[in-house]
Structure formats: structure tokens, C-alpha cells
Design a protein around this motif. Structure first.
Motif, PDB file in Angstrom:
ATOM      1  N   LEU A   6       0.809  -1.210   0.000  1.00 54.56           N
ATOM      2  CA  LEU A   6       0.000   0.000   0.000  1.00 54.56           C
ATOM      3  C   LEU A   6       0.853   1.276   0.000  1.00 54.56           C
ATOM      4  O   LEU A   6       0.597   2.218  -0.741  1.00 54.56           O
ATOM      5  CB  LEU A   6      -0.920  -0.023   1.223  1.00 54.56           C
ATOM      6  N   TRP A   7       1.878   1.277   0.843  1.00 54.90           N
ATOM      7  CA  TRP A   7       2.658   2.500   0.995  1.00 54.90           C
ATOM      8  C   TRP A   7       3.429   2.864  -0.274  1.00 54.90           C
ATOM      9  O   TRP A   7       3.932   3.961  -0.409  1.00 54.90           O
ATOM     10  CB  TRP A   7       3.614   2.398   2.187  1.00 54.90           C
ATOM     11  N   ALA A   8       3.534   1.928  -1.201  1.00 52.51           N
ATOM     12  CA  ALA A   8       4.252   2.243  -2.429  1.00 52.51           C
ATOM     13  C   ALA A   8       3.302   2.341  -3.617  1.00 52.51           C
ATOM     14  O   ALA A   8       3.721   2.426  -4.749  1.00 52.51           O
ATOM     15  CB  ALA A   8       5.310   1.188  -2.697  1.00 52.51           C
ATOM     16  N   SER A   9       1.996   2.329  -3.309  1.00 59.35           N
ATOM     17  CA  SER A   9       1.037   2.307  -4.416  1.00 59.35           C
ATOM     18  C   SER A   9       0.701   3.713  -4.896  1.00 59.35           C
ATOM     19  O   SER A   9       0.406   4.612  -4.113  1.00 59.35           O
ATOM     20  CB  SER A   9      -0.226   1.565  -3.957  1.00 59.35           C
ATOM     21  N   GLU A  10       0.732   3.874  -6.197  1.00 56.95           N
ATOM     22  CA  GLU A  10       0.483   5.186  -6.784  1.00 56.95           C
ATOM     23  C   GLU A  10      -0.937   5.660  -6.484  1.00 56.95           C
ATOM     24  O   GLU A  10      -1.141   6.812  -6.087  1.00 56.95           O
ATOM     25  CB  GLU A  10       0.724   5.117  -8.304  1.00 56.95           C
ATOM     26  N   THR A  11      -1.914   4.764  -6.646  1.00 55.02           N
ATOM     27  CA  THR A  11      -3.301   5.196  -6.425  1.00 55.02           C
ATOM     28  C   THR A  11      -3.551   5.556  -4.970  1.00 55.02           C
ATOM     29  O   THR A  11      -4.278   6.499  -4.686  1.00 55.02           O
ATOM     30  CB  THR A  11      -4.314   4.111  -6.844  1.00 55.02           C
TER      31      THR A  11
ATOM     32  N   VAL B 218       7.156  23.110  -9.179  1.00 53.18           N
ATOM     33  CA  VAL B 218       8.521  22.636  -9.429  1.00 53.18           C
ATOM     34  C   VAL B 218       8.618  21.134  -9.190  1.00 53.18           C
ATOM     35  O   VAL B 218       9.446  20.471  -9.812  1.00 53.18           O
ATOM     36  CB  VAL B 218       9.619  23.384  -8.623  1.00 53.18           C
ATOM     37  N   GLY B 219       7.744  20.604  -8.334  1.00 50.40           N
ATOM     38  CA  GLY B 219       7.687  19.148  -8.187  1.00 50.40           C
ATOM     39  C   GLY B 219       7.377  18.491  -9.529  1.00 50.40           C
ATOM     40  O   GLY B 219       7.992  17.492  -9.914  1.00 50.40           O
ATOM     41  N   CYS B 220       6.419  19.064 -10.263  1.00 54.38           N
ATOM     42  CA  CYS B 220       6.063  18.525 -11.587  1.00 54.38           C
ATOM     43  C   CYS B 220       7.232  18.688 -12.564  1.00 54.38           C
ATOM     44  O   CYS B 220       7.559  17.764 -13.326  1.00 54.38           O
ATOM     45  CB  CYS B 220       4.845  19.253 -12.152  1.00 54.38           C
ATOM     46  N   ILE B 221       7.849  19.850 -12.534  1.00 55.82           N
ATOM     47  CA  ILE B 221       8.970  20.096 -13.455  1.00 55.82           C
ATOM     48  C   ILE B 221      10.123  19.139 -13.130  1.00 55.82           C
ATOM     49  O   ILE B 221      10.751  18.561 -14.019  1.00 55.82           O
ATOM     50  CB  ILE B 221       9.424  21.573 -13.363  1.00 55.82           C
ATOM     51  N   MET B 222      10.356  18.955 -11.817  1.00 56.67           N
ATOM     52  CA  MET B 222      11.404  18.025 -11.392  1.00 56.67           C
ATOM     53  C   MET B 222      11.083  16.603 -11.832  1.00 56.67           C
ATOM     54  O   MET B 222      11.952  15.868 -12.304  1.00 56.67           O
ATOM     55  CB  MET B 222      11.515  18.033  -9.863  1.00 56.67           C
ATOM     56  N   ALA B 223       9.836  16.208 -11.653  1.00 61.42           N
ATOM     57  CA  ALA B 223       9.437  14.844 -12.009  1.00 61.42           C
ATOM     58  C   ALA B 223       9.748  14.601 -13.476  1.00 61.42           C
ATOM     59  O   ALA B 223      10.355  13.592 -13.851  1.00 61.42           O
ATOM     60  CB  ALA B 223       7.941  14.658 -11.738  1.00 61.42           C
ATOM     61  N   TRP B 224       9.372  15.548 -14.298  1.00 62.49           N
ATOM     62  CA  TRP B 224       9.602  15.393 -15.734  1.00 62.49           C
ATOM     63  C   TRP B 224      11.105  15.407 -16.032  1.00 62.49           C
ATOM     64  O   TRP B 224      11.602  14.597 -16.806  1.00 62.49           O
ATOM     65  CB  TRP B 224       8.897  16.507 -16.503  1.00 62.49           C
ATOM     66  N   SER B 225      11.831  16.313 -15.369  1.00 62.72           N
ATOM     67  CA  SER B 225      13.267  16.418 -15.626  1.00 62.72           C
ATOM     68  C   SER B 225      13.998  15.143 -15.232  1.00 62.72           C
ATOM     69  O   SER B 225      14.947  14.732 -15.896  1.00 62.72           O
ATOM     70  CB  SER B 225      13.873  17.591 -14.853  1.00 62.72           C
ATOM     71  N   LEU B 226      13.568  14.527 -14.134  1.00 63.06           N
ATOM     72  CA  LEU B 226      14.252  13.312 -13.703  1.00 63.06           C
ATOM     73  C   LEU B 226      14.040  12.181 -14.700  1.00 63.06           C
ATOM     74  O   LEU B 226      14.942  11.388 -14.968  1.00 63.06           O
ATOM     75  CB  LEU B 226      13.785  12.883 -12.305  1.00 63.06           C
ATOM     76  N   MET B 227      12.843  12.147 -15.263  1.00 63.98           N
ATOM     77  CA  MET B 227      12.611  11.125 -16.289  1.00 63.98           C
ATOM     78  C   MET B 227      13.471  11.410 -17.505  1.00 63.98           C
ATOM     79  O   MET B 227      14.065  10.523 -18.109  1.00 63.98           O
ATOM     80  CB  MET B 227      11.127  11.107 -16.676  1.00 63.98           C
ATOM     81  N   LYS B 228      13.543  12.684 -17.845  1.00 62.84           N
ATOM     82  CA  LYS B 228      14.272  13.088 -19.043  1.00 62.84           C
ATOM     83  C   LYS B 228      15.787  12.933 -18.861  1.00 62.84           C
ATOM     84  O   LYS B 228      16.487  12.412 -19.719  1.00 62.84           O
ATOM     85  CB  LYS B 228      13.933  14.556 -19.315  1.00 62.84           C
ATOM     86  N   LEU B 229      16.253  13.398 -17.701  1.00 58.69           N
ATOM     87  CA  LEU B 229      17.692  13.465 -17.489  1.00 58.69           C
ATOM     88  C   LEU B 229      18.295  12.114 -17.176  1.00 58.69           C
ATOM     89  O   LEU B 229      19.405  11.789 -17.589  1.00 58.69           O
ATOM     90  CB  LEU B 229      17.986  14.358 -16.277  1.00 58.69           C
ATOM     91  N   LEU B 230      17.564  11.350 -16.355  1.00 60.24           N
ATOM     92  CA  LEU B 230      18.134  10.121 -15.819  1.00 60.24           C
ATOM     93  C   LEU B 230      17.444   8.886 -16.355  1.00 60.24           C
ATOM     94  O   LEU B 230      17.929   7.774 -16.175  1.00 60.24           O
ATOM     95  CB  LEU B 230      17.988  10.098 -14.292  1.00 60.24           C
ATOM     96  N   GLY B 231      16.294   9.092 -16.990  1.00 57.78           N
ATOM     97  CA  GLY B 231      15.515   7.931 -17.396  1.00 57.78           C
ATOM     98  C   GLY B 231      14.830   7.283 -16.210  1.00 57.78           C
ATOM     99  O   GLY B 231      14.568   6.079 -16.219  1.00 57.78           O
ATOM    100  N   ALA B 232      14.504   8.061 -15.171  1.00 55.71           N
ATOM    101  CA  ALA B 232      13.806   7.501 -14.023  1.00 55.71           C
ATOM    102  C   ALA B 232      12.438   6.991 -14.452  1.00 55.71           C
ATOM    103  O   ALA B 232      11.836   7.516 -15.384  1.00 55.71           O
ATOM    104  CB  ALA B 232      13.641   8.568 -12.940  1.00 55.71           C
ATOM    105  N   ARG B 233      11.933   5.945 -13.761  1.00 51.80           N
ATOM    106  CA  ARG B 233      10.671   5.343 -14.177  1.00 51.80           C
ATOM    107  C   ARG B 233       9.481   6.186 -13.753  1.00 51.80           C
ATOM    108  O   ARG B 233       9.411   6.679 -12.645  1.00 51.80           O
ATOM    109  CB  ARG B 233      10.555   3.929 -13.609  1.00 51.80           C
ATOM    110  N   LYS B 235       6.400   5.476 -12.994  1.00 50.01           N
ATOM    111  CA  LYS B 235       5.593   5.048 -11.864  1.00 50.01           C
ATOM    112  C   LYS B 235       6.198   5.527 -10.541  1.00 50.01           C
ATOM    113  O   LYS B 235       5.493   6.021  -9.665  1.00 50.01           O
ATOM    114  CB  LYS B 235       5.500   3.520 -11.886  1.00 50.01           C
ATOM    115  N   ILE B 236       7.508   5.403 -10.454  1.00 47.34           N
ATOM    116  CA  ILE B 236       8.176   5.820  -9.218  1.00 47.34           C
ATOM    117  C   ILE B 236       8.104   7.331  -9.060  1.00 47.34           C
ATOM    118  O   ILE B 236       7.755   7.859  -8.003  1.00 47.34           O
ATOM    119  CB  ILE B 236       9.645   5.340  -9.247  1.00 47.34           C
ATOM    120  N   VAL B 237       8.395   8.028 -10.139  1.00 47.32           N
ATOM    121  CA  VAL B 237       8.402   9.486 -10.088  1.00 47.32           C
ATOM    122  C   VAL B 237       7.020  10.017  -9.712  1.00 47.32           C
ATOM    123  O   VAL B 237       6.881  10.924  -8.889  1.00 47.32           O
ATOM    124  CB  VAL B 237       8.862  10.051 -11.450  1.00 47.32           C
TER     125      VAL B 237
END
Ligand code: HEM
Ligand code: HEM
Ligand SMILES: [Fe+2]
Lengths: 201, 492
Positions: A6-11, B218-233, B235-237
Motif C-alpha cells: 500500500l505505501w508504495a502504491s500510486e493510487t 517545481v515538483g512537476c517540473i522536477m518529475a519530468w526532468s528526472l525522467m528526461k535526465l536520468l531515465g527515471a521510471r 511510476k516511481i516518479v
């Protein structure tokens, strides 16, 4: 096993984000309604009616609260003229508009907000700088209309520039500052000794 | 595609508009620093430009140029990734183009009026045409209305494009955040005589911008930049982004109360403001963990070293400037003495620079890379990349130096002016003339000059980095991500 906890779930976090934001914002709205009701001029003692400029105002330590509070006392009309509620509001309004038009806030603070190049104006009406009650209005009027000529600077060399403040605007500003001095600011500034306190020493 | 030369054919429609925003942002950044230097000189030599360009005018231009250049940078960044993130061309780009020119013309007029008219009579006309006289949002009312109109066009571009293309976690958060950001500006667009009510709503704009909506933007901009710069996934971002939104809005919205201690508002703001604002550093820690973790996982292998460097500077700057420096004076028991002193200015400098200047600079580097045909910006840059490295060192050193100088001045003011002298005018000046204060002002100016030199180097670097470079950018594999073409090199 490949299920996401749960703690890692996006939704889960998406829902949490929405709820937390909505609840916080709702609380802020409720508090804002309450605060607005308590700070409209004259509704409570926190922010007095504009006609408080007809009174003597002081700022003293309240021993029970251990905090400085404004004290509204006997009649002491500004410029010797008692004003009706409307007249008082009109004069304070002229002062507030002048305060904005002359960009005072980009050198001074008021209520502690603004710039740090010149002294705070929250309790400036009560400042010992104006010597005593009898001199205050004359000194303030003269200073606002010719600040550089009347500069004290206290050895900093900093002077207030000539902002083209007319006599009417100066009267408005003084009314605005007198009214501001009567706002209950929860004890800020602390330990401020007014010109009355210094007179009595 | 032409590698190594600035060529607008390297850019998509949104990116062409974005670079216009970035260029104006840099011009205003320069203006910010120039007027900051003038104001800093006036602390040491009060006669300097007296009654020509007074401190109030310089300071107003200093902080207004800052707000506006950062907003230009953010808008540019959003236009930059709008097409890639949505998968379609921007809806209403022509209108967006016109909005840019309208906004820029309006900014130009406002600056000229600030410089040459400066102030007016104490009536409504002054507020409508010259100056509103409220810190950070001094723009006269006509300009406010123009700004809102332009922001609506921008919003139409964003929402329209995502609706036509695809939505994602990043774009959903971004769009809702923009609604809040524009909506908050309206809270600053009215006049009231009641100074308590005035400051109450003024803080809605200022605090709920920088400690809520800007942070999420900036959280959104960072999220996008991390995907772009590092190829971060993704879902995680995106999971991180939601966590950050929950923590940031959960603390920042009610944290607003830390500005309601002394303005005449009721006492219940002491516990509410103190408690929630004390939690505000938590999301900022989360952001540090997140970005450093991502960078580490990807072995700091990035497509754009200067941009990654500035992203890391952003996470630390945000954490220290906003989180640590903010926390240090946020409890009412301390704020009673630090309120409205150079302490506040110390925090203001480190936070705005650390949180918002840095991320914008990172994005400028991403933009020039693409503008030059997605050119190599990894290790072994021409001349060993000394310009970006030195400008980064000087800018950060300069701002940290100013921050420390102002902190010392702020402590001195808190003790002497507030605690001992009780904040009378003579108490104020007693603190201003103390050697600890005047020395701090001297060092602030020195470090201000260091900052300015760093900025000159930064501009030189942005104008030249990647020129005559023939290597294309590093390719980072993003098998799971159909959306963002992270540094995929198109063949010429
Ligand atoms: C990037 C985020 C932030 C930015 C850009 C920022 C910027 C500023 C600025 C410019 C001021 C001075 C406003 C004025 O001119 O009167 C200020 C005041 C203040 N900030 Fe922040 N801030 C941020 C985050 C925070 C955080 C997270 C906290 C607390 C944990 C905080 C606590 C405070 C407090 C208590 C004040 C009032 C200072 C006073 O009483 O004079 N700030 N902030
Ligand atoms: C050459 C570098 C700089 C110099 C010399 C400088 C100087 C100044 C001066 C003199 C003030 C007025 C403070 C007062 O009212 O006493 C000020 C305010 C301010 N500056 Fe700077 N500044 C510089 C760079 C920056 C940078 C890079 C940022 C952020 C990105 C920044 C953000 C601010 C903010 C937010 C305020 C308002 C602070 C407050 O009201 O608490 N400045 N600056
Ligand atoms: Fe705040």
C-alpha cells in the motif's frame, strides 16, 4: 510475489494527496471566515473602529498575559477635531491609499512586513521619537512633508526621500498610523516603550 | 537536425515559445541582480542615488523582477514539455504566442513606469496605473488584469493540449496546481483600508504561492526532468509526486498561519501556524531523498551534467533555504524577535534562490541542449566545462555568503533592536549602526558581487555551451516509457 504494498502504491498516494489537500483547504476557509469576522474594523477589540483616532492610545504590558497590549483611553481627538465614524474612516482611507501610492512598504515594515531599510511603523504613532504628546502632531506633519529636511537618521546617514506628500495626505497618513497603533498585534513588538512611558520615567 | 548550432528547427512548437520565455527570464534575472546591488550599496552609502533611484524603487524592482523571471521560467518549462508529455501538438499555440508578446510588453511598460514615475498621489489612480504599493505584487491593477488574462491563455494551452492528447499523473497535478496558482493571484487584487485584512489576503498570495503551489509546480517540473535526465521510471516518479503533494499541501496550506501571529488576527493562529509550518520541511526532505536516490540508482549517468548539477543544487537549496532557514524562525516564540529583521531577508534569499532560481537554471540547460540539436552535455565538455562549473560555484557561494551575512545582521537586530531596545525607532537605528550590522552589510555587498560575476559566467556559458560540439547527446534507454523520448537522437 509481485503485488505493490500500500505505501508504495500510486493510487493510494493519489487519493491521499486529494484528501489531504481538500481537508486542509476546507479548514483554511473555515478559519478565514472566522478570522475575517474578528478583524473587520470595530467588530472586536482586536482591530478597532476607525473612530479610535478620537481617543488617546497607549501600548503597555499586560501583567496577566505577560504581553504588550494597546490601551484605548480618554478622548484625545486627532488634530483637535472629533470626527464622526464616516469622517474617521475617510481620513484613514486617504492615509492607507497614500501609504500604498508612495510605496512606503519598500523601505519600512508595518505589522512587521515589508522592507528593512527604515523603522517599523506599527507603533510609530507612539514612538518616543516624537518627544511628547504636544509636539507629536506638528512634528509628524512637518516630517512627512519634508522628510529629508527633518531627518534624524541617528547616525546612519539614511534619510527618507521627499515623496511629494501633501498636507492632506500627511494628515491621512497620521490618522492611518494612529489607528494602526491601536490594533492588538498579540504583543508584537515586545517591550516597546511608548512616548508616554518615557515621559513618566 | 543540426548538432552544435542554435537552430529553431531543433525545437517543437511549444519549445520555440519556451525559449522566448527563457530569454526574457534571463534578462529579468540580470535586472534583479543589478537592482539588488544598487539597494545593497545604499545600505552602506545612503546618499547614493538619493531622490533619483531611492532604495524603495531599487528594492521593488529587485523583488518584482525576481517574481516575474521565475514565473517566465516556469511557464517556459511547461511549454517546453507540453508536447512530449501529451503526445500531441499544442492546442492554441498561436494564441499562446500572442499572450507572450502581450505579457512582455506589459512587463516592459510596468518597469518603465516604476523607474520613471515611481509613485503617485494618494488616490485610486495611482494604484490602477502606477504602483499598488504592496510588496511583491506592486504591479498596478491594469497589469494585474493583463497578467490574469495571459495566464488564462496559458492555462487554455495546457489543459486543452492534455485533453486532446493524453493525461498523466504529472499533467493532472500540474493542471490542478495551475488553477490554484492563478486563482490565488486574484486574492491580491482588491483594495482595503483595513491593514489587517490587507495583510491577511496578501499572505494568501505570497505564502500560498511559494510554500504550496510553486513547490508543487517545481515538483512537476522536477518529475519530468528526472525522467528526461536520468531515465527515471514514471511510476516511481509519479508516486513520489503524489507523496510530495500530500505532504506539501498538508503542511503548507495551514502553515500559512505562521504569518498571522502579529497582524491583528486571533491567537489560535499561534498553535495552527506554528505546528503546520514546522512540518513544512518534511516534504522538502522527501524531495532530496527522492532526487538523490534517483540520481544514485542511475549512477549519476545523465544526459546533461550542468542540468543535473543544478537539479541537485535545487533539492539542497530548497531543503536548506525553505526547510531549515524557514523552520528556524517559524515558531511564534522565536518569530516575536526575528519578525521583520534581516533574519527574514536571509531566509528570503536562500529560499528563493535555492528553491526556484536553481530549478529554472537547470531547465535553461536542458533547453540549450535541445536547441543545439540535442548535443552532448555529459562528461568531457569542451574546455572541461569550466564555465558552467565556475558559474555554479560562484552563484551558490555568492548567495550562501549573502545569506550568512544577513543571518548575522538578523541575529544582531533580534537581540539589540527587538529584545533589548523594544523596537523603537532609536532601537532600530541602534541596531543599524552597530559594527556587527554594518560589517554584515559590507559582506553582503561583496558576496552580491560574487553572485553577479557568477551570473555573467552563466550567461556566457548558456550562450556558448555545446557550440561546435559534434557529439550527439547520450542515449538513455527508456523501454517502459512510450511518452518521453528521453534523449533519443534523431538521425540527421
Ligand atoms: C521555497 C519556499 C519558500 C520561500 C521562497 C520563502 C520565502 C520567504 C520570504 C521572501 C519571506 C519574507 C516575506 C516578506 O518580505 O515579508 C518569508 C517569510 C517567512 N518564511 Fe518563508 N519561504 C519559503 C518557505 C518557508 C518554509 C518552509 C518555512 C517554515 C518552515 C518558512 C517560514 C517563514 C517565516 C516564519 C516567515 C516570516 C518571517 C518574519 O516573521 O519576518 N518559509 N519567506
Ligand atoms: C547581487 C545579489 C543580490 C543583492 C546585492 C541583493 C540585495 C537585496 C537587498 C538590499 C534587499 C532588500 C532587503 C531589505 O529590505 O533590507 C533584497 C531583498 C530581497 N532579495 Fe535580494 N539581493 C541579491 C540577490 C538575490 C537573489 C539571487 C535572490 C533570489 C533568487 C534575492 C531575493 C530577494 C528577496 C526575496 C528579497 C526580499 C526579502 C524580504 O523581504 O525578506 N536576492 N535583496
Ligand atoms: Fe510562509
Amino acid at each position: 510475489m509481485n503485488t505493490t504494498p500500500l505505501w508504495a502504491s500510486e493510487t493510494f498516494w493519489k487519493k491521499t494527496a486529494i484528501w489531504v489537500t481538500a481537508v486542509s483547504f476546507l479548514l483554511l476557509i473555515v478559519l478565514t471566515f472566522d478570522s475575517m469576522a474578528k478583524v473587520s474594523a470595530g467588530s472586536t477589540a482586536r482591530v478597532p473602529a476607525y473612530s479610535v483616532i478620537n481617543k488617546k492610545i497607549d501600548y503597555r504590558l499586560n501583567a496577566k498575559l505577560n504581553r504588550y497590549v494597546p490601551v484605548v483611553e480618554s478622548d484625545a481627538p486627532l488634530f483637535g477635531k472629533t470626527l464622526s465614524d464616516e469622517e474617521a474612516e475617510k481620513l484613514v482611507t486617504l492615509g492607507k491609499k497614500t501609504f500604498q501610492a508612495k510605496n512606503c512598504i519598500n523601505c519600512h515594515t508595518i505589522l512587521g512586513n515589508g522592507a528593512y531599510y527604515a523603522p517599523d511603523l506599527t507603533k510609530s504613532w507612539l514612538d518616543p521619537n516624537w518627544v511628547d504628546e504636544t509636539n507629536r502632531e506638528t512634528l509628524m506633519l512637518a516630517f512627512l512633508q519634508d522628510p529629508a529636511g527633518n531627518a534624524r537618521s541617528y547616525g546612519t546617514g539614511r534619510r527618507m526621500p521627499d515623496l511629494g506628500i501633501t498636507e492632506d495626505e500627511a494628515r491621512g497618513l497620521i490618522a492611518f498610523l494612529k489607528w494602526t497603533a491601536a490594533i492588538d498585534t498579540n504583543g508584537f513588538p515586545h517591550n516597546f516603550k511608548t512616548l508616554y512611558a518615557q515621559e513618566n520615567q | 537536425m543540426s548538432v552544435g548550432v542554435l537552430d529553431s528547427r531543433n525545437l517543437n512548437g511549444g519549445q520555440k515559445l519556451a525559449v522566448k520565455y527563457f530569454i526574457v527570464a534571463m534578462v529579468l534575472f540580470v535586472a534583479q541582480i543589478l537592482f539588488g546591488l544598487l539597494a545593497a550599496v545604499q545600505f552602506l552609502a545612503p546618499g547614493f542615488l538619493f531622490e533619483t533611484l531611492d532604495f524603495s524603487v531599487n528594492r521593488m524592482l529587485h523583488i518584482n523582477a525576481m517574481i516575474v523571471w521565475m514565473l517566465y521560467g516556469f511557464i517556459g518549462a511547461v511549454y517546453w514539455f507540453l508536447e512530449e508529455e501529451s503526445g500531441v501538438e499544442i492546442v492554441g499555440l498561436k494564441l499562446g504566442e500572442i499572450a507572450f508578446w502581450v505579457l512582455t510588453a506589459a512587463v516592459g511598460v510596468v518597469v518603465l513606469v516604476y523607474l520613471f514615475l515611481q509613485i503617485g498621489a494618494g488616490d485610486d489612480t495611482t494604484r490602477w496605473l502606477i504602483n499598488e504599493g504592496r510588496e511583491y505584487i506592486e504591479a498596478p491593477r491594469w497589469a494585474d488584469i493583463g497578467i490574469v488574462a495571459v495566464m488564462l491563455v496559458f492555462f487554455y494551452n495546457v489543459a486543452g493540449t492534455f485533453s486532446k492528447g493524453r493525461w498523466s499523473g504529472v499533467s493532472g497535478v500540474l493542471t490542478l496546481d495551475l488553477v490554484a496558482l492563478v486563482g490565488l493571484y486574484l486574492a491580491g487584487m482588491f483594495y482595503t483600508t483595513n491593514v489587517t485584512v490587507d495583510h491577511y489576503w496578501w499572505w494568501w498570495v505570497v505564502h500560498l504561492w511559494v510554500e504550496a503551489t510553486w513547490e508543487v509546480l517545481v515538483g512537476c517540473i522536477m518529475a519530468w526532468s528526472l525522467m528526461k535526465l536520468l531515465g527515471a521510471r514514471r511510476k516511481i516518479v509519479q508516486t513520489w509526486l503524489y507523496i510530495e503533494v500530500a505532504l506539501m499541501f498538508g503542511s503548507g496550506i495551514l502553515g500559512l498561519g505562521h504569518h498571522y501571529f502579529w497582524i491583528g488576527t486571533p491567537e489560535y493562529w499561534f498553535p495552527i501556524g506554528g505546528f503546520f509550518s514546522a512540518l513544512e520541511p518534511i516534504p522538502l526532505v522527501a524531495m532530496v531523498v527522492h532526487s538523490i536516490y534517483d540520481a544514485g540508482v542511475h549512477k549519476f549517468k545523465s544526459t546533461n551534467h550542468p542540468a543535473l548539477g543544478w537539479v541537485i543544487a535545487h533539492t539542497f537549496g530548497n531543503f536548506f533555504g525553505a526547510g531549515v532557514w524557514g523552520f528556524m524562525h517559524t515558531l511564534p516564540q522565536i518569530n516575536l524577535y526575528t519578525h521583520g529583521t534581516q533574519w527574514t531577508a536571509s531566509h528570503g534569499h536562500l529560499s528563493f534562490f535555492g528553491a526556484y532560481a536553481t530549478i529554472n537554471i537547470a531547465f535553461f540547460y536542458l533547453a540549450v541542449q535541445q536547441w543545439r540539436g540535442n548535443v552532448w552535455m555529459g562528461a568531457n565538455l569542451a574546455d572541461n566545462g569550466w564555465k558552467w562549473k565556475w558559474s555554479m560555484v560562484l552563484l551558490n557561494l555568492g548567495v550562501v555568503g549573502m545569506t550568512v551575512a544577513l543571518l548575522i545582521a538578523g541575529y544582531e537586530q533580534s537581540f539589540i533592536e527587538r529584545a533589548i531596545e523594544g523596537s523603537t525607532w532609536s532601537g532600530y537605528f541602534a541596531a543599524q549602526t552597530h559594527p556587527w550590522f554594518t560589517q554584515a552589510m559590507f559582506w553582503r555587498l561583496i558576496f552580491g558581487i560574487v553572485t553577479a560575476v557568477g551570473l555573467v559566467l552563466l550567461i556566457w556559458d548558456l550562450a556558448t555551451i555545446g557550440a561546435r560540439e559534434t557529439r550527439p547527446a547520450l542515449v538513455i534507454e527508456r523501454p517502459e516509457e512510450p511518452g518521453i523520448k528521453a534523449a533519443v537522437v534523431e538521425t540527421a
